[in-house]
Structure formats: structure tokens, C-alpha cells
Design an enzyme around this catalytic site. Sequence first.
Site: not given
Length: 376
Positions: A89, A152, A246, A256, A267
Site C-alpha cells: 500500500q 496502513h 468509520e 477513537y 479477517y
Amino acid sequence: MGFRTLCAAAFAASLAFSPAIVAKTIVSDREDFKLEILTDDLTNPWGLAFLPDGSMLVTERVGNIRRVNTDGTLSEPLTGLPEIVVKGQGGLLDIATDPNYNDTGYIYFSYAEPGPNGTSSTALARAQLKDNALQNLEVIFSQKPKFKSNSHFGSRIVFKGDGTVFLTLGDRYSRMDDAQTLDNHHGKVIRINTDGSVPADNPFVDTEGALPEIWSYGHRNMQGAALHPDTGELWSGEHGAQGGDEVNIDHAGLNYGWPVVTYGENYGGGKIGEGFKKEGMETPVYYWLPSLATAGMTFYTGDKFPAWQGDLFVASLRAETLSRLDVENERVIYEERMLADDLEERIRHVTQGPDGYLYLLTDQRGGKIIRIAPAD
């Protein structure tokens, strides 16, 4: 005259995009529209920023910034970028123009920055554009610690309007527990001044052991962020695990919840954390089960679609949709999902142009810039 006004004037005077394809009219709940493809020759485009002359700067995750001219043609990749890790990513991520661009000439971009022994982290840099080259490059923030992971990274860049900038950061996947501690930048929103220094009123500046750049914490992987046009508050969107994407309103110093509280699961199944709610941890203003794989987001404030004024638009990757969220005060009262059967492509980003249209980026080789225009 502000940056947005100057851009709008430039668009009105010079914008002459010639869309390659104009799709059929799409009927939605409040506004009918069409899709105009401005280019379909990008490689995994990630971020989009507008320049005062009406052209755009687009990042390709493979490590390129390209200028898209008002006739839809692409420049060669800009020169002068730093070394970028392009794995998983990671790669070249978001891009934004300085709110005072006409005075400073700065563009800002986030990317996966290499470290020793195969490690990496998200970094934020700024530079000035001259012809097709970046000059006076400065790395103004590097996520700590660097870690060996290809997942991430976040990240979106949002200017607050007070001389500071937000950057959303991922938890690096296997370091998810770091999101709950303040001695690292994993799973955080950070706020810095545009030169990289730390604002004196950041919430953890005087907290022993905390990194002073941190604005909020307990996040997973935030790839969407936008300021509310009326309140000026930061709204962010983040990927859940298997379920639990979210939308949050990111207030200074608040937790949070990730990975202690989440609507998602591991997963393949299996509980994460302690449940959906816990005292001292914020609950989202909106969430999705199952996940859409949410990406870029923007509030609509333009004049081309009057019935969309104030709505929040959220792009999605896995679901290949554009969600319109009807926002009332700090509540989402309705969701409309658009484009599921009209585009059938992963949507990486949605942003409003200074001309009042919405622009989409699709995430693939042969990635597109698509303009959402009113139906004829």
C-alpha cells in the site's frame, strides 16, 4: 482575494477540458449528473490538487506527480521527488497546494519514506514547482517509529486554515496496539505548522512521554479527511478491519478506540478488542457493516449541485461506490450510494474543484480522472 477565489476565476477564464467519454445521465435522489472522463492514462492515481491556472497535479502511487493540463494532456513525471518506497500500500500518496500558494508557491505531498533495514513510515514534504521540477524540497514530518510493513500508511493532507496542517496516519497493520499509546505516530492524526514546527496549542505538547505532533489517536488507517465547511472541524474516514469503516469528527486529544473498540472483526472471523463502546473512547458518527473500503472524502460547497450543498461525499475502493451522506449538525441522517452499477471501478478519491464540480480518481492502471457534471 483568496486561493479558492483565484482558482475559480482561472477556471472560468481558461478551463477547456475535452472529456473523452460522456456517460449516460445518472439519476440520483437529489441531483442528476453525468460522468466526464478527462484522462484514463494514469497509474494508480492517489491524490489530486488544483493550481491557479486551472491545471491539476495528480500523484501516482508508483512514485510520480503529473500535471494534467486544461486540455486533458499529461505532463511527463515531475523531477526532484525524494526516494519513495513503492511496496504494498506504500508509495506516493496525497497532494495539496498551500492555501497561500500564490505567495509561497508550495505544494505538499505525503509518501512512504524509506528507513534502515527495509523499514518505512509516512512522511510529509513540501516543495516549490518550477516548470516540470520540484525545487527547495523539505521533509517537514516523518512518522515515528519506522517499521517493516507495507500496509496502513494513511494518509490525507488537510489545511486547517490557521497556518496548521493535519496529516492522517495508519497504524502500520501489525502495530495496531500502538494506536493506543502516545509515544509513537501509529494510528494518529497529527497537526503541525506548515513549516513542520509544532503548534503550541496541540493537546499533548505538555504531556510527558507523548509526541507533541499528535492531535487525536486510536485510529486504524485513515484515507479520507475534510474540514466541515461551517464548523471548521476535521472529519476523517478510516478503514475498519472486516467491517467497521468509520467516519469520525476528530477533536483535539480524544481517543477513537482502535483496536479496543471497533465494529469490525478479524479477517476470516474473530473478535477484535472489547466490543463496540467503552467509556473514554469516541464512537463514530457513521460506520459501515460490511466495509466499503472507504477512501477520499469531501464536503460539497459548490454551486453546480445546489441540492448537495453541505453533503459529505465518501469514495470507496472495494464497494466501487460514491456515498453521499446527508449531514445535519454532527449527525449523518441519510446515505445514498451512487455509481455501483455505472462505473464498476475502485474509487480512490473524491474532491471538489474550484469550479464547483466534483472530481473522482479511479485506482488502477489506466486510472481515470472523472468529472461529475450536471446532466444536460
